[in-house]
Design an enzyme around this catalytic site. Sequence first.
Site, PDB file in Angstrom:
ATOM      1  N   HIS A  89       8.965  -2.525   2.129  1.00  0.00           N
ATOM      2  CA  HIS A  89       8.787  -2.475   0.567  1.00  0.00           C
ATOM      3  C   HIS A  89       7.579  -1.323   0.257  1.00  0.00           C
ATOM      4  O   HIS A  89       6.619  -1.762   0.859  1.00  0.00           O
ATOM      5  CB  HIS A  89       8.638  -3.666  -0.118  1.00  0.00           C
ATOM      6  CG  HIS A  89       9.032  -3.664  -1.553  1.00  0.00           C
ATOM      7  ND1 HIS A  89       7.960  -3.157  -2.585  1.00  0.00           N
ATOM      8  CD2 HIS A  89       9.914  -3.970  -2.356  1.00  0.00           C
ATOM      9  CE1 HIS A  89       8.523  -3.284  -3.613  1.00  0.00           C
ATOM     10  NE2 HIS A  89       9.569  -3.585  -3.816  1.00  0.00           N
ATOM     11  N   GLU A 166      14.321   2.922  -3.111  1.00  0.00           N
ATOM     12  CA  GLU A 166      13.469   2.560  -4.055  1.00  0.00           C
ATOM     13  C   GLU A 166      12.342   3.417  -4.299  1.00  0.00           C
ATOM     14  O   GLU A 166      11.201   3.565  -3.698  1.00  0.00           O
ATOM     15  CB  GLU A 166      12.508   1.081  -3.938  1.00  0.00           C
ATOM     16  CG  GLU A 166      13.581  -0.065  -3.612  1.00  0.00           C
ATOM     17  CD  GLU A 166      12.945  -1.141  -4.096  1.00  0.00           C
ATOM     18  OE1 GLU A 166      13.481  -1.933  -4.817  1.00  0.00           O
ATOM     19  OE2 GLU A 166      11.699  -1.470  -3.764  1.00  0.00           O
TER      20      GLU A 166
END
Length: 253
Positions: A89, A166
């Site tokens: 992430h 993302e």
Amino acid sequence: MKKRFVIANWKMYIESPEEAKKFISILKRKAASYEGVDAWIAPPFTILPALKGMKFGGQAVSANTGAYTGEVSADMLKEAGASFVIVGHSERRAHSTGSGQAAGDTNEDVHAQLAAAAGAGLSTVLCVGESERMPDGAHFTKIAEQLSSALDGAQSLASKLVVAYEPVWAIGKTAKDAMQPDEVEETVIFIRKTLADILGRKDALKVPILYGGSVEPENAAKLIADGGVNGFLVGHASADIDSFVEILKACRR
Ligand code: 13P
């Protein structure tokens, strides 16, 4: 690919087991009818055990065991009942700054975490994405590097892999600042092609590719219809039960 996935990354938005349990009981009631859409929840570590009965997982994992203060290993996650974990992430990755590399996970760390998680039998949600879009398309090179280094030698893990695209610049804003569906689609095609180079075409086609970055009820339907994705990795809007259910609803076939 028929199935769609909506993964809630609760970050630190939901803080207590009570709050989590309340959310899950409403979710089970409201979302039971959304066939073909899988809802996965990634809560903070401290409330993992409160989610029994749901598909839940970790927000991060350590590739190590033993003397690492504050870390959680893949086996510990598995023992707590997790079935997946998010790796790479952007809020945990090292980012280059004007004066060098800020602390955080490198591509090599992400590779080791993915291998450790897969070795423990967890599915992995591998996040990739550029910090900024570059006019010469150099951001695609960055995404390709993130994919190839994370998956280097890990071809056999394809069956338990989800990729979440993302773009860092689109995270934590509102639907109107999120990436537009046509740009998402272009990048998803690039990711699918890169995965085909790494995993082989047949396996690459089986990997769900999700989009994350300011997905809200306002843009979910358009993104799923025109973005070429198999679902979403949702941050802030996943901590609000009504918003999360609306996003699941948008993903119905
Ligand atoms: P937001 O949905 O809050 O932009 O967060 C996206 C994200 O980081 C999910 O992992």
